[in-house]
Design an enzyme around this catalytic site. Structure first.
Site, PDB file in Angstrom:
ATOM      1  N   ASP A  11       0.858  -1.186   0.000  1.00  0.00           N
ATOM      2  CA  ASP A  11       0.000   0.000   0.000  1.00  0.00           C
ATOM      3  C   ASP A  11       0.890   1.230   0.000  1.00  0.00           C
ATOM      4  O   ASP A  11       1.732   1.394   0.876  1.00  0.00           O
ATOM      5  CB  ASP A  11      -0.893  -0.017   1.245  1.00  0.00           C
ATOM      6  CG  ASP A  11      -2.014   1.016   1.187  1.00  0.00           C
ATOM      7  OD1 ASP A  11      -1.775   2.129   0.668  1.00  0.00           O
ATOM      8  OD2 ASP A  11      -3.122   0.710   1.649  1.00  0.00           O
TER       9      ASP A  11
ATOM     10  N   CYS B   7      -6.836   3.725  -2.073  1.00  0.00           N
ATOM     11  CA  CYS B   7      -6.795   2.291  -1.780  1.00  0.00           C
ATOM     12  C   CYS B   7      -7.886   1.475  -2.452  1.00  0.00           C
ATOM     13  O   CYS B   7      -7.620   0.619  -3.296  1.00  0.00           O
ATOM     14  CB  CYS B   7      -6.861   2.084  -0.269  1.00  0.00           C
ATOM     15  SG  CYS B   7      -5.558   2.924   0.653  1.00  0.00           S
TER      16      CYS B   7
ATOM     17  N   LYS C 276      -4.441  -7.336   3.611  1.00  0.00           N
ATOM     18  CA  LYS C 276      -5.306  -6.243   3.178  1.00  0.00           C
ATOM     19  C   LYS C 276      -5.890  -6.535   1.805  1.00  0.00           C
ATOM     20  O   LYS C 276      -5.172  -6.597   0.811  1.00  0.00           O
ATOM     21  CB  LYS C 276      -4.517  -4.929   3.152  1.00  0.00           C
ATOM     22  CG  LYS C 276      -5.386  -3.722   2.858  1.00  0.00           C
ATOM     23  CD  LYS C 276      -4.638  -2.418   3.073  1.00  0.00           C
ATOM     24  CE  LYS C 276      -5.581  -1.238   2.913  1.00  0.00           C
ATOM     25  NZ  LYS C 276      -4.918   0.053   3.211  1.00  0.00           N
TER      26      LYS C 276
ATOM     27  N   HIS D 162      -2.086  25.171  -8.964  1.00  0.00           N
ATOM     28  CA  HIS D 162      -3.385  24.902  -9.561  1.00  0.00           C
ATOM     29  C   HIS D 162      -4.430  24.858  -8.443  1.00  0.00           C
ATOM     30  O   HIS D 162      -4.137  24.375  -7.342  1.00  0.00           O
ATOM     31  CB  HIS D 162      -3.331  23.566 -10.305  1.00  0.00           C
ATOM     32  CG  HIS D 162      -4.553  23.252 -11.106  1.00  0.00           C
ATOM     33  ND1 HIS D 162      -5.682  22.699 -10.547  1.00  0.00           N
ATOM     34  CD2 HIS D 162      -4.825  23.410 -12.432  1.00  0.00           C
ATOM     35  CE1 HIS D 162      -6.596  22.526 -11.487  1.00  0.00           C
ATOM     36  NE2 HIS D 162      -6.098  22.942 -12.641  1.00  0.00           N
TER      37      HIS D 162
ATOM     38  N   ASP E 104      -1.095  -0.506  -4.654  1.00  0.00           N
ATOM     39  CA  ASP E 104      -2.344   0.115  -5.101  1.00  0.00           C
ATOM     40  C   ASP E 104      -2.131   1.534  -5.616  1.00  0.00           C
ATOM     41  O   ASP E 104      -2.857   2.022  -6.479  1.00  0.00           O
ATOM     42  CB  ASP E 104      -3.394   0.093  -3.985  1.00  0.00           C
ATOM     43  CG  ASP E 104      -2.914   0.715  -2.686  1.00  0.00           C
ATOM     44  OD1 ASP E 104      -1.721   1.094  -2.583  1.00  0.00           O
ATOM     45  OD2 ASP E 104      -3.720   0.812  -1.739  1.00  0.00           O
ATOM     46  N   HIS E 105      -1.128   2.220  -5.095  1.00  0.00           N
ATOM     47  CA  HIS E 105      -0.797   3.581  -5.520  1.00  0.00           C
ATOM     48  C   HIS E 105       0.553   3.933  -4.917  1.00  0.00           C
ATOM     49  O   HIS E 105       1.180   3.105  -4.260  1.00  0.00           O
ATOM     50  CB  HIS E 105      -1.863   4.593  -5.069  1.00  0.00           C
ATOM     51  CG  HIS E 105      -2.211   4.484  -3.605  1.00  0.00           C
ATOM     52  ND1 HIS E 105      -1.363   4.913  -2.612  1.00  0.00           N
ATOM     53  CD2 HIS E 105      -3.297   3.957  -2.979  1.00  0.00           C
ATOM     54  CE1 HIS E 105      -1.912   4.674  -1.442  1.00  0.00           C
ATOM     55  NE2 HIS E 105      -3.082   4.081  -1.625  1.00  0.00           N
TER      56      HIS E 105
END
Length: 547
Positions: free
Chosen positions: A34, A74, A122, A245, A307-308
């Protein structure tokens, strides 16, 4: 023609290439972490921290240099990986709204086709998880009320040089996985598929801020810090807040990163994060070692991904929820029998590609419409694959908390195109990743032809204004239903969800730099001040859709 011959012909026509070449189906083991920054798995990122088992996979298998999440948070990310479909197709909008419990995953297909399967740790892809604060902030992201989502990011050192097992739950699950390999998989006559999901290197909950403060503590021990090369830790450049931004500014505020950070603080957060990655690598190593010890490694495909990523103070943010590289790039390393060694794959890939890849490796015909494409042709030593053209782009999208507009990212070639909401109310961004690896120079106005081309391509993949409107309707209805379910208790419950803020009163009154930002935007784009506040901060509430 005999029944036996017909059966053999059927099997030959429908089996995957791996099965046909080896004569037996391989085992499959996936370790999914994760918040692991994919750039740490190859040069030059891999120099900053010792990751021996990631290096092992890279040297004996293939490392994907441009692998992306399909949603930088997630549950939606994992939903895409398990279902093989883009987020807008499954309507996995946030950490609370993801897949139905009865969704067919690639693991289900493996089990139905003779695999012994086991999932540990997880999982986090089914609807209904995560805290109430997390989901309410997502539902109310585009109104002038918000919950400040996180505590201020901090680094915390515990233990001494003998303190190795810090993330207890992950080590517990890793121990279970290795026992399962030794006791169950090794004794089975079936091919097996094992999934191990880790929490690391996701930052820990900040206990001093209470149960609803989110995870903002980067926690490690001196043992793991010795794995980090302090002199190679970069201090990321930040744009002045007046140049940010509007979506990035909003995220910076809700992540509690709009205050002052010293260079030492930033460096410590990054060092501790890298040390947490090293601890996750050791868990991967324990799984690999158990496969080797049982003699299973030679017939097992091993996959490591996440996941990222984690921004770790890049762009004045931590956590994920952003399309910047630190958040959206993921590790993807695959090794196994019949696969290339030491291969650095430059193709653009994403997590939805893992579903068809798993089925391809197991010799199972792909059924249904999947968003991804098998990676097996990029991995195999064999050239006997049908000539199927892979798309030259990847898609990521985000609809959750800490960002106040649905976000869509299309990576194609050297370009990263990011657009928001309906494509008009919030300005898009364009980055040339060949010349601007830090993503500090938005060139959307400099290359209008590229902007038009990529936006047109994106709309052929997803009608994103329609999707954004659907997400807004969902947010409105979900929040209203939750509020009504509380009845008279609503005021007390909402008051206890982290600390809530009236964005207009708090930010606009107290952040002098934000006034400078608005003035900058008005001058640059020659728009009315009032219109700018309405459309860029909360684009929906001024169209009559207040909830």
């Amino acid at each position: 023609m005999t029944a036996l011959v017909l059966t053999l012909i059927f099997l030959f026509q429908n089996c995957g290439h791996f099965f046909c070449q080896t004569g037996s189906k391989p085992n499959i083991v996936m370790v999914m972490s994760d918040a692991f920054d994919g750039r740490l798995t190859f040069e030059p990122g891999c120099r900053v921290v010792q990751l021996p088992y990631v290096n092992y996979l890279r040297e004996l298998g293939s490392a994907f240099l441009h692998a992306y999440t399909n949603s930088p948070i997630c549950c939606p990310s994992r939903a895409a990986m398990w279902s093989g479909q883009f987020v807008h197709l499954t309507q996995s909008w946030n950490n609370y709204k993801c897949l139905d419990a009865n969704t067919t995953t690639w693991m289900d297909f493996l089990e139905a086709n003779g695999y012994l399967t086991k999932m540990m740790g997880k999982l986090d892809f089914v609807s209904g998880s995560h805290s109430v604060s997390n989901r309410v902030e997502a539902w109310t992201r585009d109104v002038p009320f918000l919950l400040r989502q996180e505590g201020r990011p901090v680094a915390q050192l515990i233990g001494n040089m003998s303190t190795v097992r810090i993330m207890k739950e992950d080590w517990k699950n890793t121990d279970k996985a290795t026992r399962w390999i030794h006791q169950t998989a090794a004794a089975s006559h079936q091919p097996f598929a094992l999934y191990l999901g880790l929490n690391l290197p996701h930052p820990y909950k900040t206990k001093s801020l209470g149960p609803t403060a989110g995870g903002s503590t980067f926690l490690t021990s001196p043992y793991w810090l010795t794995k980090v090369s302090s002199d190679l830790i970069s201090i990321p450049k930040w744009l002045p807040m007046s140049s940010m931004h509007p979506i990035d500014f909003y995220s910076t505020f809700t992540k509690n990163c709009s205050g002052v950070f010293t260079e030492d603080e930033v460096k410590s957060i990054r060092a501790f994060y890298y040390a947490m990655c090293a601890e996750a690598d050791a868990m991967l190593g324990q799984v690999i070692s158990s496969l080797r010890d049982t003699g299973l490694l030679n017939n097992t495909v091993v996959i490591f991904t996440s996941d990222h990523g984690e921004l770790a103070m890049e762009h004045r943010q931590f956590y994920k929820m952003s399309m910047f590289e630190g958040s959206s790039r993921v590790p993807l390393l695959i090794m196994g029998p019949g696969m290339k060694s030491g291969s650095l794959v430059k193709d653009l890939v994403s997590l939805v590609d893992l579903y068809p890849t798993m089925l391809d490796i197991a010799g199972i015909s792909v059924v249904g419409n999947l968003s991804g494409h098998s990676l097996h042709p990029l991995l195999s030593k064999s050239n006997h694959f049908p000539k199927i053209q892979r798309p030259d782009w990847v898609l990521s999208e985000y609809h959750g908390c800490n960002v106040n507009a649905s976000t869509y990212m299309l990576r194609s070639g050297r370009w990263k195109y990011i657009t928001y909401a309906d494509g008009q109310s919030v300005p898009p961004q364009l980055f040339d990743l060949t010349l601007d690896k830090e993503e500090l120079n938005d060139v959307v106005h400099k290359f209008p032809d590229v902007h038009v081309h990529l936006d047109k391509l994106l709309r052929t993949i997803v009608d994103y204004p329609v999707v954004s409107a659907a997400v807004h309707r969902y947010n409105k209805n979900a929040f209203s239903a939750w509020r009504d379910s509380l009845g008279k208790n609503y005021s007390q419950v909402i008051a206890n969800l982290r600390w809530h803020v009236d964005f207009q009163k708090d930010v606009l009154a107290n952040e002098r730099s934000y006034w400078h930002f608005l003035l900058f935007v008005v001058v640059r784009e020659k728009k009315q001040f009032k219109s700018r506040v309405k459309t860029t901060l909360f684009p929906h509430i001024y169209s009559g859709n207040i909830f």
